[in-house]
Design an enzyme around this catalytic site. Structure first.
Site, PDB file in Angstrom:
ATOM      1  N   GLU A 101       0.820  -1.218   0.000  1.00  0.00           N
ATOM      2  CA  GLU A 101       0.000   0.000   0.000  1.00  0.00           C
ATOM      3  C   GLU A 101       0.851   1.265   0.000  1.00  0.00           C
ATOM      4  OE1 GLU A 101      -2.673   0.047   3.367  1.00  0.00           O
ATOM      5  OE2 GLU A 101      -1.197  -0.811   4.706  1.00  0.00           O
ATOM      6  N   ASP A 109      -4.669   3.301   0.440  1.00  0.00           N
ATOM      7  CA  ASP A 109      -3.422   4.009   0.725  1.00  0.00           C
ATOM      8  C   ASP A 109      -2.523   4.071  -0.499  1.00  0.00           C
ATOM      9  OD1 ASP A 109      -3.547   4.988   3.373  1.00  0.00           O
ATOM     10  OD2 ASP A 109      -3.518   2.925   4.090  1.00  0.00           O
TER      11      ASP A 109
HETATM   12  C1  PEP Z   1      -5.991   0.210   2.101  1.00  0.00           C
HETATM   13  O1  PEP Z   1      -5.192   1.101   2.388  1.00  0.00           O
HETATM   14  O2  PEP Z   1      -6.424   0.010   0.954  1.00  0.00           O
HETATM   15  C2  PEP Z   1      -6.504  -0.689   3.154  1.00  0.00           C
HETATM   16  C3  PEP Z   1      -7.211  -1.746   2.852  1.00  0.00           C
HETATM   17  O3  PEP Z   1      -6.260  -0.357   4.442  1.00  0.00           O
HETATM   18  P1  PEP Z   1      -7.011   0.833   5.224  1.00  0.00           P
HETATM   19  O4  PEP Z   1      -8.147   1.296   4.366  1.00  0.00           O
HETATM   20  O5  PEP Z   1      -7.453   0.308   6.527  1.00  0.00           O
HETATM   21  O6  PEP Z   1      -5.912   1.850   5.341  1.00  0.00           O
HETATM   22 MG    MG Z   2      -4.220   1.076   4.331  1.00  0.00          MG
END
Ligand code: PEP
Ligand code: MG
Length: 580
Positions: free
Chosen positions: A433, A457
């Protein structure tokens, strides 16, 4: 009637009375009192205390039947604080010494107490400050005759209207009474949006100025699919929206008939469709929508109750509950991802200049090793109750991954020497990410058993656009060529060493992206329960050859807008995306 357009954050249509939630801190009055008034001030204090206790007891009774043990625990600790004789003694002493009104005396006494707590080295005591603040506010609100504003106290059905909502506030709110959410701030992938979807509460975020136009009690209508809020809707508008709701519900029922069928393309490629959860209770919705497992359990939501960390035992029980409920299907639990917009005051530094680039997720865990170790122990202990996979958030490069894997080995070794049973074969994965992780995914792939791409992210960091900021939301483009190239590179590097790649960001559940993701070679897509049937329908209607051809075409394009327009036209021709 007035119509406002925002970001569609959680689907559904709902009308109801607005509740304006502006959680401001009132100024505390300060004035001198004569000694003869002191007994009266004391009486006022005692009465406010009694009212606060009564309020908490009522809340606890309701909470006991509806909410987690953790929430009940928080209420208990608040009750204890309210009745603490030492605190009372200090306040009474200060009242006699200062001869100021009781509100001011309470405020100052508690402030100096909090100062001291902030400087202790005991993390448990430091983490109590949120509770103390909360209890103090409860008492002061009674003294100042302010209506108590707490989302957990809401006792009638309302549509919540506010500037912004912290994920911890969303977790604590009385979900049965919140029919819808409309906020000035926030984007589609902010954690408040993710939670609204998890709780099936229609939400429109990023409305900029809704708080300026709405008063508590006004009637409003929310269309969470299209991102529209209508203030004081007339009868014709209400009827129109109710008809739309009926049509959508019909379509949903139709899609649910796919539940027992595999997510298989016309030429036989099977894609694993999994679900994302934030709290164990969501497992039922996943099962009801045909999820083949849990692709992302955001474990940090266990930690968002202010004031106390969940113990190893409490975490073990939550993980075990999910594993058992999934009856042998894969459950992917992501280790603690605090920081960014998931702040626990006093645990994560709330004053960082750039929290999204700061001390969050794995960075936090590797420097607060005891918290991380406790979580890993709980996870491995729970591993005997189902098919567990563990993955790490925000890995930026190989050293961070190696350090994490070493810690995992240490925890396993400790459990072995203590004779605690666990599954030695728990698969370990790494989230991709951060662009640096995608760009070095060839190196990372050799160290783990799977990847999971977090597009929320990844998009944020690739395009340098805050995922929760409505002002720059137009730049947040899942189809930006840079994002698509990073996804392709990650999949190629993983497949080169034979490990599978999942995607668990919101893009995985967007029907508009499904064919592209197939063509890019993703093995697994994990999304909120309600998106699974629509994504499955699309997968079952196309072939891999078609999907690869589409990817070949869009990878030649120069901008996210160009790709978006092209894909939208193509998908709308084949699928009725409006009803999804
Ligand atoms: C993302 O970043 O795509 C993810 C799944 O984690 P979060 O949304 O919790 O940051
Ligand atoms: Mg994330």
């Amino acid at each position: 009637m007035m119509e406002l357009k925002g970001i569609p954050a959680s689907p559904g249509i709902v009308t109801g009375k607005a509740f304006l939630y502006l959680d401001d801190n009132p100024p505390i009055p300060k004035y001198d009192i004569s000694p003869s008034i002191i007994p009266l001030e004391l009486e006022r204090f005692e009465e406010a205390q009694r009212k606060a206790i009564r309020e908490l007891e009522i809340l606890k009774q309701r909470t006991n039947s509806e909410m987690s043990e953790e929430t009940v625990g928080v209420l208990d600790s608040h009750l204890m604080l309210l009745q603490d004789p030492e605190v009372r003694e200090r306040i009474v002493e200060e009242l006699y010494a200062q001869k100021k009104n009781i509100e001011w005396v309470i405020h100052m006494t508690i402030q100096s107490y909090l100062e001291k707590l902030n400087h202790t080295s005991d993390p448990y005591l430091r983490e109590r400050t949120a509770d103390i603040n909360d209890v103090t506010r409860r008492v002061l609100n009674h003294l100042l005759h302010r209506e108590r504003i707490s989302l957990s106290d809401i006792g009638e059905e309302v549509i919540l209207v506010g500037k912004d909502l912290l994920p911890s506030e969303a977790i604590a709110m009385n979900k049965r009474m919140i029919l819808g959410i409309a906020l000035d701030e926030g984007g589609k992938t902010s954690h408040t949006a993710i939670l609204a979807r998890a709780f099936e509460i229609p939400a429109v975020l990023g409305l900029r100025e809704i708080t300026k136009h709405v008063h508590t009690g006004d009637e409003i209508l929310i269309d969470g699919n299209r991102g529209i809020v209508i203030l004081k809707p007339d009868e014709a508008t209400k009827t129109y929206y109710m008809k739309t709701l009926e049509a959508r519900t019909k379509k949903e029922v139709e899609l649910l008939s796919l539940n027992e069928l595999p997510a298989e393309t016309k030429d036989g490629k099977l894609i694993c469709l999994m679900g994302n959860i934030e709290v164990p209770e969501e497992v039922e919705a996943l099962k009801g929508h045909g999820a083949e497992g849990v692709g992302l359990y955001r474990s940090e939501f266990l930690f968002l109750n202010p004031g106390r960390l969940p113990s190893e035992q409490m975490q073990y029980e939550a993980y075990r509950r999910v594993l058992e409920a999934m009856e042998g299907k894969t459950v992917t639990i992501r280790t603690l991802d605090l920081g960014g917009d998931k702040i626990i005051p006093d645990l994560v530094d709330a004053n960082e200049k750039n929290p999204l680039l700061g001390w969050r997720a794995i960075r936090f865990c590797l420097s607060r090793v005891n918290i991380f170790r406790t979580q890993l122990r709980a996870l491995f202990r729970a591993s005997v109750h189902g098919k567990l996979q563990i993955m790490f958030p925000m890995i930026s490069g190989i050293e961070e991954l190696n350090q994490t894997l070493e810690l995992v080995e240490q925890v396993k070794q400790d459990l072995r020497s203590e004779g605690v049973p666990f599954n030695e074969k728990v698969a370990i994965g790494c989230m991709i990410e951060i662009p640096s992780a995608a760009l070095t995914s060839d190196v990372l792939a050799r160290k783990v058993e799977f990847f999971s791409i977090g597009t929320n992210d990844l998009i944020q960091y690739t395009i340098a656009v805050d995922r929760g900021n409505q002002r720059t939301a137009y730049l947040y483009e899942p189809f930006h060529p840079a994002v698509l190239r990073l996804i392709r590179m990650t999949v190629e590097n993983a497949h080169a060493v034979g490990i599978p790649v999942a995607m668990c960001g919101e893009m995985a559940g967007d029907p508009l992206a499904t064919v592209i993701l197939l063509g890019l070679g993703l093995d697994e897509l994990s999304m909120n329960a309600f998106s699974i049937p629509a994504v499955k329908k699309i997968i079952r209607s196309v072939s891999m050859a078609e999907a690869e051809e589409l990817v070949g075409t869009v990878m030649e394009m120069r901008s996210g807008k160009e790709i978006d327009t092209y894909v939208r036209q193509l998908m709308e021709k084949r699928f009725d995306l409006n009803t999804y």
